[in-house]
Design an enzyme around this catalytic site. Structure first.
Site, short mmCIF file in Angstrom:
data_model
loop_
_atom_site.label_atom_id
_atom_site.label_comp_id
_atom_site.label_asym_id
_atom_site.label_seq_id
_atom_site.Cartn_x
_atom_site.Cartn_y
_atom_site.Cartn_z
N ASN A 196 -9.49 0.14 11.09
CA ASN A 196 -8.24 0.64 10.54
C ASN A 196 -7.66 1.72 11.43
O ASN A 196 -8.34 2.70 11.74
CB ASN A 196 -8.49 1.22 9.15
CG ASN A 196 -9.02 0.17 8.19
OD1 ASN A 196 -8.27 -0.58 7.60
ND2 ASN A 196 -10.34 0.08 8.09
N GLU A 242 -13.60 -5.14 9.88
CA GLU A 242 -12.27 -4.79 10.40
C GLU A 242 -12.25 -3.33 10.79
O GLU A 242 -13.12 -2.55 10.38
CB GLU A 242 -11.20 -5.02 9.34
CG GLU A 242 -11.43 -4.19 8.08
CD GLU A 242 -10.15 -3.61 7.49
OE1 GLU A 242 -9.06 -3.87 8.00
OE2 GLU A 242 -10.28 -2.84 6.52
N GLY A 288 -7.37 5.44 5.28
CA GLY A 288 -6.92 6.08 4.04
C GLY A 288 -7.42 7.51 3.95
O GLY A 288 -8.53 7.83 4.36
N ARG A 343 -11.28 3.93 11.53
CA ARG A 343 -12.42 3.69 10.63
C ARG A 343 -12.79 2.22 10.72
O ARG A 343 -11.91 1.36 10.66
CB ARG A 343 -12.06 4.05 9.20
CG ARG A 343 -13.26 4.10 8.25
CD ARG A 343 -12.85 4.08 6.80
NE ARG A 343 -12.42 2.75 6.40
CZ ARG A 343 -11.34 2.49 5.67
NH1 ARG A 343 -10.56 3.47 5.26
NH2 ARG A 343 -11.01 1.25 5.37
N TYR A 395 -9.37 2.89 -5.97
CA TYR A 395 -8.43 3.95 -6.38
C TYR A 395 -8.57 4.39 -7.83
O TYR A 395 -7.77 5.17 -8.30
CB TYR A 395 -7.00 3.54 -6.03
CG TYR A 395 -6.87 3.20 -4.57
CD1 TYR A 395 -7.10 4.19 -3.60
CD2 TYR A 395 -6.61 1.92 -4.13
CE1 TYR A 395 -7.05 3.89 -2.25
CE2 TYR A 395 -6.54 1.60 -2.78
CZ TYR A 395 -6.76 2.59 -1.85
OH TYR A 395 -6.72 2.31 -0.51
N GLU A 407 0.82 -1.21 0.00
CA GLU A 407 0.00 0.00 0.00
C GLU A 407 0.86 1.27 0.00
O GLU A 407 0.38 2.35 0.35
CB GLU A 407 -0.94 -0.01 1.19
CG GLU A 407 -2.06 -1.02 1.04
CD GLU A 407 -2.96 -1.03 2.26
OE1 GLU A 407 -3.99 -0.35 2.21
OE2 GLU A 407 -2.62 -1.69 3.24
N ASP A 455 -14.95 -0.89 9.01
CA ASP A 455 -15.62 -1.33 7.78
C ASP A 455 -16.69 -2.34 8.16
O ASP A 455 -16.41 -3.31 8.86
CB ASP A 455 -14.59 -1.96 6.82
CG ASP A 455 -13.55 -0.95 6.37
OD1 ASP A 455 -13.82 0.27 6.48
OD2 ASP A 455 -12.46 -1.36 5.94
N SER A 476 -6.65 -2.50 1.77
CA SER A 476 -7.02 -2.13 0.41
C SER A 476 -7.51 -3.33 -0.40
O SER A 476 -7.37 -3.36 -1.62
CB SER A 476 -5.85 -1.46 -0.33
OG SER A 476 -5.63 -0.17 0.18
N1 LIG Z 1 -17.13 -11.23 5.43
C1 LIG Z 1 -17.27 -10.44 4.35
N2 LIG Z 1 -18.41 -10.46 3.64
C2 LIG Z 1 -18.56 -9.68 2.54
N3 LIG Z 1 -17.61 -8.87 2.07
C3 LIG Z 1 -16.43 -8.80 2.74
C4 LIG Z 1 -16.21 -9.58 3.91
N4 LIG Z 1 -14.96 -9.31 4.35
C5 LIG Z 1 -14.45 -8.41 3.49
N5 LIG Z 1 -15.32 -8.10 2.52
C6 LIG Z 1 -15.08 -7.18 1.38
O1 LIG Z 1 -13.66 -7.10 1.17
C7 LIG Z 1 -13.19 -5.79 1.39
C8 LIG Z 1 -11.86 -5.85 2.13
O2 LIG Z 1 -12.03 -6.48 3.37
P1 LIG Z 1 -11.56 -5.82 4.71
O3 LIG Z 1 -11.84 -6.78 5.79
O4 LIG Z 1 -12.12 -4.46 4.89
O5 LIG Z 1 -9.98 -5.76 4.53
P2 LIG Z 1 -8.99 -4.63 3.98
O6 LIG Z 1 -9.77 -3.38 3.76
O7 LIG Z 1 -8.02 -4.47 5.08
O8 LIG Z 1 -8.38 -5.19 2.76
C9 LIG Z 1 -14.28 -5.08 2.16
O9 LIG Z 1 -14.26 -3.70 1.88
C10 LIG Z 1 -15.53 -5.78 1.63
O10 LIG Z 1 -15.92 -5.21 0.41
MG LIG Z 2 -11.22 -2.53 4.85
#
Ligand SMILES: Nc1ncnc2c1ncn2[C@@H]1O[C@H](COP(=O)(O)OP(=O)(O)O)[C@@H](O)[C@H]1O
Ligand SMILES: [Mg+2]
Lengths: 317, 433
Positions: free
Chosen positions: A281, A279, A285, A264, A225, A19, A266, A155
């Site tokens: 953060n 998760e 970002g 933040r 992005y 990243e 998610d 990301s």
């Molecule tokens: N359990 C889940 N069910 C549905 N979509 C998910 C799930 N986990 C992650 N995602 C999707 O994947 C993306 C990245 O996952 P995330 O856990 O936020 O990790 P990171 O942002 O650190 O890469 C999320 O923004 C979402 O769109």
């Molecule tokens: Mg995320």
């Protein structure tokens, strides 16, 4: 106007994580925003010359905007602590547990926020037990679709949606390319939202909920992005009580994870209106297409003023 | 009231169709890391310009500005400086191209010449025949003019003439006639292979007999390691070939000066298109090159470059030979900048890139050298032009470890590994065959 800071502010951006590019953009944006308030700002990369540069002209405060390991796992902040340098954002131990997705999920789940069921596995486990049987067991307990991602990442790098068992091996390979441990979790269908939390007063508070609607359905690296590839709604198109539940979930996560200044979370809101925690953060970002600055704007706040406020707070703490 | 969304780009609905491929990608993100000095980058094709006589160049430039500054800093002709065009004839003599200075159009790098040729010939939907794999930024040009790209298989001697003929026949059967055959006959980027004289004659024969224009891209022709310079296809056919040359590898890429040699009618159009695009190629850069050619032993410098790159090629091949895990194959380039590597069965070069970058080594995944979805998943390009030999060896050592780990993972997850295991240097690689 900002001479009270007692020295320059250093924004840390770049690093060696995948990243890097995102971090450089976040750093540039925050540095510019601070300069708009008359703050003297330098942006430094994390490399062999960093500590010498910090020692030579000691900053009043550091703003780490490194995404990915080292920046988000607390390691670099531990060094800043050792140097006695104040910084904006969370402490090393809080970063450590937040950056590790399963650790964070467990803590947040224990505090009453829903988090998708998951299995966390190392590559060695698959080798010892045989991938076929392990994946079959996971598939039958969690069902399809599944989400596969590295435990420590960002990301969406190395993350994929698995809709049929045949897609699992490739998804595992993609995730393991980013780290040695992978989380496989139940895929939550619904509305994706990002909830920014700001702690600039007495209590951490949630900023307006940002809804994320990527054109391709998955909020992957390209959707994040490439300007225009994702549509955002602020506030999210959700009923008021659901918005409140999202805000509550993010503030709960911020608090139980022991986060500081900004974070933040998610989330995905399912068809019943229940927010699921994916998760949190510690270095959200701040790029032109990131959600934190959008949430600030919707709250009538300005990135530079907010960051400067947090710098002052860091100096006082 | 319908809630209003934002796409953070108010112009999102205004962009032309041709911008569609321009998106952020994980691979680009990883290349951002590859620019850090810790990473051995076997990815980029940057010429080793430090080998140039920089002091002499500094004097050349200083004198140019002093003596002819008013000319060098002024607009020039859309076709390019006439003295330079005469000198280009000398530069092309070793590859056997004979022409008149009027046949030459000077451009901002040969990339611009490529762009102009496609601009002049191709309407959206027109078919262009290219090698499999081919130069990544040529694909970018074809895509920006909305051409349909059809790949022609290669073997150890580059584009296969029989496959070329078949591809044309198949297209004709659908009522489509390709506009261009784009080929890089010498020291191919990325495949690292070279067409022998027989092959060149066969490819040319296909172009002649089908009446399709051959676009010959020759950036590396003078950079052969055994001293022999392959004869350009254009040397044997003036009317049916547009030849592209460049000073980027023989002098300096940063000057951005290349050229096209084209038959009369085509050349007229290229000059007009060049004027529309840039008014004229940089006069300052042209006169710098012209002075350099006039006052410096430029061909001796080419020999220096050959030696530099040969030593690096050897470092790459030796370390591939001693370190690569079984099942990995690669081409043995006789010149130029690149070797094309085929991974053991079941490995995906794009998926493996993050592991490589974490191990501080970078390469370009093979899919970039193919039209979307057309291939390259199991292949990658290694460049040996820029890093010092010791760094190359270190890079290959890291890459070998990455591939070993990836092979283990692929075995764990049951990727198909039933294909016969081949190893070592090869021409052709399985996918090129
Ligand atoms: N359990 C889940 N069910 C549905 N979509 C998910 C799930 N986990 C992650 N995602 C999707 O994947 C993306 C990245 O996952 P995330 O856990 O936020 O990790 P990171 O942002 O650190 O890469 C999320 O923004 C979402 O769109
Ligand atoms: Mg995320």
């Amino acid at each position: 106007m900002t001479s009270d800071l007692g020295g320059r502010v250093v924004v840390l951006a770049g690093g060696l994580s995948p990243e890097r590019d995102v971090s450089i953009r976040s750093g540039r944006r925050v540095a510019e925003a601070l300069r708009g308030h008359g703050v003297s700002v330098d942006t430094l990369d994390v490399d062999g010359s960093l500590l010498a540069a910090l020692a030579e002209d000691r900053p009043s405060c550091v703003v780490p905007l490194l995404h990915g390991a080292a920046g988000e796992d607390g390691a670099l902040r531990g060094v800043l602590d050792a140097l006695g340098l104040p910084y904006v954002g969370s402490r090393p131990s809080a970063c450590r547990s937040t950056f590790d997705k399963p650790v964070a999920s467990a803590a947040v789940r224990a505090a009453g926020v829903a988090a998708p069921e998951s299995v966390v596995l190392a590559a060695t486990t698959f080798r010892e037990l045989g991938a076929g049987p392990v994946l079959a067991a996971i598939e039958s307990s969690l069902g399809l679709p599944l989400m596969v991602k590295p435990t420590r990442g960002g990301s969406s790098l190395g993350a994929s949606v698995v809709r049929s068992a045949a897609e699992l091996p490739a998804a595992m390979m993609a995730a393991f390319a980013y780290g040695d441990i992978v989380v496989i979790e139940r895929y939550v269908a619904g509305t994706e939202v990002a909830v920014s939390v700001l702690d600039d007063g007495d209590e951490p508070r949630a900023l307006p909920v940002v809804e994320i609607a990527p054109d391709g359905g998955f909020y992957d690296y390209g959707a994040r992005y490439t300007a225009g590839a994702t549509e955002f709604f602020v506030p999210a198109r959700l009923p008021a009580d659901v918005l409140a539940a999202c805000a509550q979930a993010a503030v709960t996560a911020h608090s139980v994870l022991g986060l500081r200044h900004w974070s933040r979370s998610d989330l995905i809101v399912d068809a019943e209106g229940r927010p699921w925690f994916l998760e949190a953060n510690v270095a959200p970002g701040m790029t032109e297409t990131s959600t934190y600055p959008q949430a600030l704007a919707a709250a009538g706040l300005e990135l530079g003023a907010v960051t400067l406020g947090l710098v002052r707070r860091a100096l006082a703490e | 009231m319908e809630p209003q969304g934002t796409r953070l780009d108010p112009w999102i609905d205004a962009y032309a169709q041709r911008t569609q491929g321009l998106t952020a990608s994980q691979v680009r993100a990883l290349f951002a890391v590859a620019s850090r000095p810790e990473v051995v980058s076997l990815a980029g094709g940057m010429p080793y310009v430090s080998a140039l006589p920089l002091d002499a160049l500094a004097d050349t430039v200083a004198q140019l500005v002093r003596d002819r500054g008013a000319q060098a800093l002024q607009y020039g002709s859309g076709q390019g400086d006439v003295t330079l065009r005469e000198q280009i004839l000398d530069v092309m003599a070793p590859v056997g191209v004979r022409a008149h200075p009027d046949d030459i159009v000077v451009t901002a790098g040969s990339q611009m010449a490529l762009d102009l040729v496609v601009r002049v010939f191709c309407d959206p939907g027109d078919v262009v025949l290219v090698e499999a794999p081919t130069y990544v930024t040529a694909l970018g040009v074809f895509s920006s003019y909305q051409c349909q790209v059809v790949h022609v298989p290669m073997d150890g001697e580059g584009m296969r003439a029989d496959a070329l003929r078949e591809a044309i026949a198949a297209l004709r059967a659908q009522g489509r006639t390709p506009k261009l055959i784009y080929t890089i006959p010498s020291f191919h980027n990325p495949a690292g292979v070279t067409q022998g004289s027989q092959r060149r004659a066969e490819v040319l024969e296909v172009a002649r007999s089908t009446g399709i224009l051959l676009l010959e891209d020759d950036p590396y022709g003078l950079l052969g390691f055994d001293g022999e310079v392959p004869r350009a296809i254009r040397a044997d056919e003036a009317d049916g070939v547009v030849y592209l040359g460049t000073f980027s590898k023989t002098i300096a890429a940063g000057l951005r000066i290349g050229w096209a040699v084209a038959p009369h009618g085509v050349r007229e159009k290229l000059v007009l298109a060049n004027e529309t695009a840039t008014l004229c190629p940089s006069n300052f850069a042209q006169l710098t090159i012209s002075s350099y050619l006039a006052t410096q032993p430029w061909f001796e410098q080419v020999k220096v470059f050959r030696e530099v790159y040969r030593e690096r090629r050897d470092a790459l091949l030796e370390s591939l030979e001693s370190l690569m895990p079984p099942g990995t194959t690669w081409t043995v380039p006789a010149g130029g900048f690149y070797s094309w590597v085929t991974l053991p069965a079941g490995l995906d070069a794009t998926a493996m890139l993050p592991r490589a970058v974490a191990a501080l080594v970078a390469y370009v995944p093979g899919t970039g050298f193919y039209a979307p979805g057309a291939g390259g998943e199991h292949e990658l390009r290694l460049s040996y032009c820029y890093p010092e030999p010791d760094r190359i060896r270190e890079g290959v050592r890291r890459l070998a470890g990455v591939i070993e780990t990836e092979v283990e993972l692929a075995a764990t997850f049951g990727s198909p590994t039933s294909a016969p295991v081949r190893s070592g240097p090869t021409a052709p690689t399985p996918d090129l065959a």
